[in-house]
Scaffold this motif. Structure first.
Motif, short mmCIF file in Angstrom:
data_model
loop_
_atom_site.label_atom_id
_atom_site.label_comp_id
_atom_site.label_asym_id
_atom_site.label_seq_id
_atom_site.Cartn_x
_atom_site.Cartn_y
_atom_site.Cartn_z
N LEU A 288 0.81 -1.22 0.00
CA LEU A 288 0.00 0.00 0.00
C LEU A 288 0.84 1.27 0.00
CD1 LEU A 288 -2.85 -0.92 2.53
CD2 LEU A 288 -2.96 -0.91 0.03
N SER A 289 2.15 1.14 0.20
CA SER A 289 3.01 2.33 0.27
C SER A 289 3.60 2.72 -1.08
CB SER A 289 4.16 2.08 1.27
OG SER A 289 5.03 1.07 0.79
N PHE A 290 3.27 1.98 -2.15
CA PHE A 290 3.85 2.30 -3.46
C PHE A 290 3.48 3.71 -3.90
CE2 PHE A 290 5.49 -1.83 -3.94
CZ PHE A 290 6.31 -1.84 -5.06
N ASP A 291 4.52 4.47 -4.23
CA ASP A 291 4.42 5.82 -4.80
C ASP A 291 3.88 6.86 -3.83
OD1 ASP A 291 5.35 4.98 -7.40
OD2 ASP A 291 3.37 4.10 -7.72
N THR A 292 3.63 6.49 -2.57
CA THR A 292 3.09 7.46 -1.61
C THR A 292 4.14 8.47 -1.14
OG1 THR A 292 3.48 5.89 0.20
CG2 THR A 292 1.29 5.90 -0.80
N HIS A 293 5.42 8.24 -1.48
CA HIS A 293 6.47 9.18 -1.07
C HIS A 293 6.43 10.47 -1.90
CE1 HIS A 293 8.10 6.81 -4.41
NE2 HIS A 293 8.84 7.85 -4.70
N ASN A 294 5.68 10.47 -2.98
CA ASN A 294 5.57 11.66 -3.83
C ASN A 294 4.51 12.61 -3.26
OD1 ASN A 294 7.37 10.90 -6.19
ND2 ASN A 294 5.96 9.15 -6.14
N LEU B 168 7.11 14.06 -10.02
CA LEU B 168 7.52 13.14 -8.96
C LEU B 168 8.69 13.74 -8.19
CD1 LEU B 168 7.38 9.83 -11.04
CD2 LEU B 168 5.59 10.82 -9.62
N ASP B 169 8.82 13.31 -6.94
CA ASP B 169 9.80 13.90 -6.02
C ASP B 169 11.09 13.08 -5.98
OD1 ASP B 169 7.94 15.83 -5.35
OD2 ASP B 169 7.13 14.66 -3.69
N TYR B 170 12.22 13.78 -6.14
CA TYR B 170 13.54 13.19 -5.98
C TYR B 170 14.41 14.15 -5.18
CZ TYR B 170 12.47 9.68 -9.54
OH TYR B 170 11.92 8.64 -10.24
N LYS B 171 15.33 13.60 -4.44
CA LYS B 171 16.29 14.44 -3.73
C LYS B 171 17.55 14.55 -4.58
CE LYS B 171 18.82 15.01 0.60
NZ LYS B 171 19.13 14.45 1.96
N VAL C 161 12.24 1.71 -2.72
CA VAL C 161 11.94 0.45 -3.42
C VAL C 161 10.46 0.36 -3.76
CG1 VAL C 161 13.87 -0.84 -2.47
CG2 VAL C 161 11.72 -0.74 -1.21
N THR C 162 9.63 1.16 -3.10
CA THR C 162 8.20 1.16 -3.37
C THR C 162 7.84 2.23 -4.39
OG1 THR C 162 7.90 2.56 -1.41
CG2 THR C 162 7.52 0.18 -1.14
N SER C 163 8.65 2.34 -5.44
CA SER C 163 8.38 3.27 -6.53
C SER C 163 8.04 2.48 -7.78
CB SER C 163 9.60 4.16 -6.79
OG SER C 163 9.41 4.94 -7.95
N SER C 164 7.04 2.95 -8.51
CA SER C 164 6.68 2.32 -9.78
C SER C 164 7.55 2.83 -10.93
CB SER C 164 5.21 2.59 -10.10
OG SER C 164 4.37 2.00 -9.14
N PHE C 165 8.53 3.67 -10.59
CA PHE C 165 9.44 4.24 -11.60
C PHE C 165 10.88 3.91 -11.20
CE2 PHE C 165 5.58 6.69 -11.31
CZ PHE C 165 5.18 6.85 -12.62
N PRO C 166 11.35 2.71 -11.54
CA PRO C 166 12.64 2.23 -11.02
C PRO C 166 13.84 2.68 -11.85
CG PRO C 166 11.62 0.50 -12.32
CD PRO C 166 10.68 1.68 -12.37
N PHE C 167 13.76 3.86 -12.46
CA PHE C 167 14.84 4.30 -13.34
C PHE C 167 16.08 4.67 -12.53
CE2 PHE C 167 10.87 5.34 -15.58
CZ PHE C 167 11.06 4.55 -16.70
N THR C 168 17.20 4.12 -12.96
CA THR C 168 18.48 4.45 -12.33
C THR C 168 19.39 5.21 -13.29
OG1 THR C 168 19.42 2.32 -13.03
CG2 THR C 168 18.40 2.41 -10.85
N THR C 169 19.06 5.17 -14.58
CA THR C 169 19.81 5.89 -15.61
C THR C 169 18.80 6.66 -16.44
OG1 THR C 169 21.46 4.12 -15.67
CG2 THR C 169 21.44 5.66 -17.52
#
Length: 804
Positions: A45-51, A135-138, A194-202
């Motif tokens: 239930l926590s997927f993408d809630t960090h945004n 979406l939020d990134y640091k 890890v609970t992101s639906s956008f796993p882009f690293t590059t």
């Protein structure tokens, strides 16, 4: 007073140590399951809630209204992005396209320091700077506004920067993607959760996509690529309904009129993306909310089963403690004091069970996390406030559920009757309650058991179903963009290997997680037809290599470009033809092409998507520039040495790329990992539910055997055999198990029917499955009962009758 309650509680629990062990074991297992399920549900239930603005972010999708819930497409035609920005400037910086790439070669350095890495699926994608408005990134280095604004720039996550360049500053360094294009590092961001639906690293600059080469044309409003997805954040002054009206206007303005009438451009909330099982996302991970609540329900059922054990055993022992209650009441104890005494005993048991459950859950966590593919790195239940609060709530609820009724019964005894030993005559109600609770336990156990059996049958159906093509002994190797003649040289060298029976170059395997869908016109029609087709560009060996069946006409002739078409039966039927031969010679215009080309053959239907979806119209044709997969049919029992030979030949042909291979059957099995993992979980939960139920049954039978010792002695003295005694104990419980099966069957059928709604191809559940579950439950119950009933049946009647 509290000290006195605790001392008395410990004495009573120690005196009845066997029942204490049964209760602690049942409660510990129940609480452990609840704890692990709580952790899993919280994770899902926590997927993408960090945004921060996730409630305002949407994914644009195409919805085919005729197909309902199954009619959504993740891919969007690339021209939609420019049209949205030009027609609605207020959202210009709030809409973005992500062009994810499944697996590519990333090269770092040169000469002896050259490092080659293959990216994970959708770890690399072309992304515009607008993405960071959604979406939020640091940001550790660089700027969200400028780091991806120029072609040839790339932003890396912190861990990916270390993977590419090692510890130190990666800014300004260069990576080469798929030997096509160089990208300079212009930003470093913190790893997303890890609970992101956008796993882009590059993250490559979207402005580089044209130079790199897109899968679809920038002017093609028809074709879509599943990895090319668009996202939008609505401004504060714009509603979802207003934006969808804007999308409808845009669709009418730019799209083909028939396509615009048959399909809608719609907004789907990103906050719900993780729960949309009918659509994929970049993380490749979805789960329905129904399945989540099913896990919650199973956890509650297992805890109830453990509490039922306590209630059954406590009420069974209540008669033994009747005189104790009488003495206490005569000496002045109030009912409230007696309630607190018995609640304290339950509390002590629950406290011990909670501590054991916490330890057991921590030990089991890595295995559960691996089974369900969830991250448990650094998770310590003892230090997690939400886990501890949850356990506290569970402890209070369990103490109340398990202790309330027994405490009420025992504290309500009349002292005069208790001291005279006349309580036994009034125990019928309690006996009926115990029977009802045993039925409840076995109903829960059999619902979970039936669900597990049906899930097993569904998974077996997936593994054994005829897909319309051959999947065994087929190896697939990705093929990079090639120079003229490279594929021919590779084929010529590999054809000499005796272990390779056939080979084919294509864009996709017959069933694939990546698909190219497009629209078309038929014969002299000027408008697009109201359904789309999935394309399978391939050479002429495709049918032989994958075991497709040509049922009419012929295979198209060898060519580098599209010259002729072979279609599947579903396409023939969709166009209204009954006989496949009747469609031969008819002409199609695919996608944005102006060329009408003939249909020369028809193949038997084969599944192009996973078995979650039905077979749809499909077109096979030649298109050499799109061949990205080499498929090889190997001889049965091919040795690892053959793979090594293939690697040597492949590496000599493509020296700048890494060799990587997969077996087709393993790839197809990965489409059902979600179901396989949940099946493994429910197998474990079914075993635990049955075990807890058997524990309670064992305890009740043990008490019955003890309380009916003299009755058994009299029966044996007057001629009853050991078998008669065993039957006396067993028959009543067998009846209860049968009643539980009758209740459990429709409940299990309902829940599993709901679960199967996700699948187009469902297994038929026969009546014998329910009978099998009932027989299994009866056998388990009989084994559980037999330990105590056989012991009672074999007891010498003299021993039972000689003392009061």
């Amino acid at each position: 007073m509290i000290k006195n309650y605790l001392i008395t509680s410990f004495r009573n629990l120690r005196r009845n140590w066997n029942f204490t062990i049964i209760n602690v074991t049942g409660l510990t297992l129940g609480l452990t399951c609840c704890l692990l399920i709580f952790f899993t549900v919280r994770y899902e239930l926590s997927f993408d809630t960090h945004n921060k603005h996730i409630d305002q972010v949407y994914r644009l999708s195409i919805h085919n209204k005729a197909n309902g819930e199954k009619g959504y497409m993740t891919g969007m035609p690339l021209p939609v992005l420019a049209a949205l920005r030009s027609d609605y400037p207020e959202i210009k910086n709030m809409v973005t396209c992500i062009y994810g790439i499944r697996e590519v070669l990333v090269t770092i350095g040169e000469g002896k320091n050259l490092k080659k890495l293959t990216s994970a699926s959708y770890a690399l994608g072309f992304i515009g700077p607008e993405y960071f408005n959604l979406l939020d990134y640091k940001w550790l280095k660089g700027s969200p506004a400028t780091s991806l604004s120029n072609p040839g720039s790339v932003v890396l996550t912190e861990s990916q920067a270390v993977t590419y360049f090692g510890p130190g500053n990666a800014m300004g360094k260069t990576i080469r993607v798929d030997n096509k294009m160089n990208f300079v590092v212009t930003g470093i961001i913190q790893d997303p959760p890890v609970t992101s639906s956008f796993p882009f690293t590059t993250m490559l600059s979207f402005s580089s996509l044209k130079e790199y080469g897109a899968f679809t044309s920038w002017d093609d409003w028809i074709s879509t690529y599943g990895g090319g997805q668009m996202y939008m954040r609505l401004p504060e002054n714009m509603t979802e309904q207003r934006m969808e009206r804007n999308l409808a206007d845009l669709s009418k303005k730019y799209r083909d009129p028939k396509a615009a009438a048959e399909t809608d451009l719609v907004l789907l909330p990103v906050k719900d993306m993780h729960f949309m099982t009918n659509m994929q996302n970049y993380a490749g991970r979805t789960i329905s909310k129904g399945m989540i609540w099913s896990m919650v329900l199973v956890g509650i059922f297992i805890l109830i089963t453990a509490c039922v054990n306590f209630i059954n055993l406590a009420t069974a022992q209540a008669l033994r403690r009747a005189k104790e209650v009488g003495v206490r009441k005569v000496l002045g104890s109030t009912r409230g004091q007696l309630l607190r005494q018995y609640f304290s005993e339950t509390g002590v048991l629950t406290f011990v069970s909670v501590l054991l459950a916490l330890i057991l859950a921590q030990i089991a966590l890595p295995g559960v996390a691996e089974t369900l593919n969830i991250s448990s790195k650094g998770v310590m239940f003892f230090a997690d406030p939400s886990i501890l609060v949850f356990l506290l709530i569970m402890a209070v609820v369990t103490t109340f559920l398990a202790g309330f009724y027994p405490a009420l019964v025992v504290s309500g005894y009349q002292p005069i009757l208790a001291l005279k030993g006349k309580m036994r005559t009034s125990g019928g109600g309690q006996a009926n309650l115990r029977r009802g609770l045993i039925v409840l336990q076995f109903t829960i156990s059999q619902v979970v058991l039936l669900g597990t059996l049906i899930a097993y049958m569904q998974m077996k159906h997936f593994r054994t179903m005829d897909l319309g093509f051959v999947k065994d002994e087929i190896v697939n190797v990705p093929v990079p963009e090639q120079n003229p003649g490279q594929l021919e040289r590779l084929r010529a060298q590999l054809e000499n290997e005796p272990g390779i029976k056939s080979m084919s170059f294509s864009s996709f395997t017959p069933m694939s997680g990546s698909n190219w869908q497009t629209a078309f016109t038929f014969e002299n029609d000027k408008e697009l037809l109201d359904f789309e087709v999935v394309m399978r560009p391939a050479d002429t060996s495709y049918v032989k290599t994958y075991g497709l069946t040509l049922i009419a006409g012929r295979m198209y002739l060898p060519a580098d470009t599209i010259r002729e078409y072979v279609i599947n039966e579903a396409f023939v039927q969709k166009l209204g033809f009954k006989n496949p031969e009747d469609i031969l010679g008819k002409r199609l215009t695919i996608g944005g092409s102006d060329h009408k080309l003939p249909i020369v053959g028809v193949v038997k239907n084969f599944n192009t998507y996973s078995l979650h979806r039905e077979i749809i119209p499909c077109v096979l044709t030649s298109l050499r520039s799109n061949y990205s997969t080499l498929g090889m049919k190997l001889a049965a029992g091919a040795s690892p040495a053959l793979i090594s030979k293939i690697e040597n030949v492949w590496s000599a042909t493509f020296p700048d790329y890494l060799f990587k291979y997969t077996f087709l059957d393993q790839t197809l099995n990965s489409f059902y990992q979600k179901e396989e993992r949940l099946f493994e979980l429910f197998k474990i939960l079914a075993g635990i539910a049955i075990f807890i139920g058997c524990l309670g049954l064992y305890g009740v039978v043990a008490f019955m055997a003890e309380s009916r010792t003299k009755e058994m002695g009299i029966r044996k003295a007057v001629g009853a055999s050991a078998l008669n005694i065993f039957g006396l104990f067993s028959l009543d419980f067998v009846r209860l198990v049968v009643v539980a099966l009758v209740i459990a069957s429709p409940v299990a059928w309902y829940f599993m029917s709901e679960w199967q709604q996700d699948f187009t191809y469902k297994v038929n559940v026969s009546w014998w499955i329910y009978v099998l579950a009932g027989i299994f439950a009866i056998i388990i119950a009989m084994i559980t009962i037999s330990f105590q009933s056989i012991k009672a049946a074999l007891t010498n009647p003299v021993t039972a009758l000689r003392s009061e």
